[in-house]
Design a protein around this motif. Structure first.
Motif, short mmCIF file in Angstrom:
data_model
loop_
_atom_site.label_atom_id
_atom_site.label_comp_id
_atom_site.label_asym_id
_atom_site.label_seq_id
_atom_site.Cartn_x
_atom_site.Cartn_y
_atom_site.Cartn_z
N ALA A 19 -33.39 -20.70 -27.50
CA ALA A 19 -33.81 -21.85 -28.26
C ALA A 19 -34.85 -22.44 -27.26
N THR A 20 -35.89 -23.34 -27.93
CA THR A 20 -36.78 -24.18 -27.21
C THR A 20 -36.35 -25.62 -27.42
N TYR A 21 -36.50 -26.40 -26.24
CA TYR A 21 -36.02 -27.74 -26.67
C TYR A 21 -37.33 -28.62 -26.27
N ASP A 22 -37.06 -30.03 -26.72
CA ASP A 22 -38.23 -30.99 -26.28
C ASP A 22 -38.18 -31.43 -24.93
N SER A 23 -36.98 -31.32 -24.29
CA SER A 23 -37.13 -31.80 -22.83
C SER A 23 -36.15 -31.20 -22.16
N LEU A 24 -36.07 -31.38 -20.87
CA LEU A 24 -34.93 -31.07 -19.77
C LEU A 24 -33.65 -31.61 -20.16
N ASP A 25 -33.84 -32.94 -20.43
CA ASP A 25 -32.65 -33.62 -20.80
C ASP A 25 -31.82 -33.10 -21.94
N ASP A 26 -32.64 -32.58 -23.03
CA ASP A 26 -31.99 -32.10 -24.28
C ASP A 26 -31.31 -30.59 -23.74
N VAL A 27 -31.97 -29.82 -22.81
CA VAL A 27 -31.19 -28.65 -22.31
C VAL A 27 -29.80 -29.10 -21.65
N MET A 28 -29.94 -29.93 -21.00
CA MET A 28 -28.77 -30.56 -19.98
C MET A 28 -27.67 -31.01 -20.96
N ASP A 29 -27.94 -31.67 -22.33
CA ASP A 29 -27.04 -31.97 -23.18
C ASP A 29 -26.54 -30.98 -23.96
N MET A 31 -26.34 -27.77 -22.56
CA MET A 31 -25.56 -26.95 -21.64
C MET A 31 -24.04 -27.79 -21.35
N ILE A 32 -24.13 -29.03 -21.16
CA ILE A 32 -22.78 -29.62 -21.01
C ILE A 32 -21.87 -29.39 -22.13
N GLN A 33 -22.35 -29.40 -23.57
CA GLN A 33 -21.82 -29.11 -24.54
C GLN A 33 -21.14 -27.81 -24.47
N TYR A 34 -22.01 -26.74 -24.45
CA TYR A 34 -21.71 -25.28 -24.25
C TYR A 34 -20.61 -25.15 -23.25
N GLY A 35 -21.03 -25.36 -21.87
CA GLY A 35 -20.20 -25.14 -20.76
C GLY A 35 -19.43 -25.96 -19.96
N GLY A 36 -19.47 -27.23 -20.36
CA GLY A 36 -18.93 -28.33 -19.61
C GLY A 36 -19.88 -28.92 -18.53
N LYS A 37 -19.56 -29.99 -18.14
CA LYS A 37 -20.34 -30.39 -16.88
C LYS A 37 -20.27 -29.94 -15.68
#
Length: 83
Positions: A19-29, A31-37
């Motif tokens: 997937a392509t996201y709008d920002s690195l913050d969106d990527v981190m959100d 990844m936190i959902q997917y794999g935890g903090k």
């Protein structure tokens, strides 16, 4: 400068597999959902290593020029869930 040493534009190719996201913050959100903090920390490190490498390549090898090539998605995007 010989043709072999001539600086060329850096061409960035987007991957259609992810997937392509709008920002690195969106990527981190995501990844936190997917794999935890805890695991998202590794994602943040990888992002920064990759960005630093791209910036270095642009600065040292591309004479300040770059070209981005977008890709069509290979997979359909679905929100991550640990459920």
């Amino acid at each position: 400068m010989s043709k072999d040493n001539e600086k060329q534009p850096l061409t960035l190719h987007e991957s259609g597999f992810f997937a392509t996201y709008d920002s690195l913050d969106d990527v981190m959100d995501y990844m936190i959902q997917y794999g935890g903090k805890e695991n998202a920390y590794l994602c943040a490190m990888t992002q920064q290593f990759t960005l630093n490498t791209i910036v270095k390549a642009m600065d040292e090898q591309c004479d300040g020029t770059a070209v981005a090539q977008r890709a069509k998605p290979i997979l359909k995007f679905k929100e991550a869930s640990n459920d």
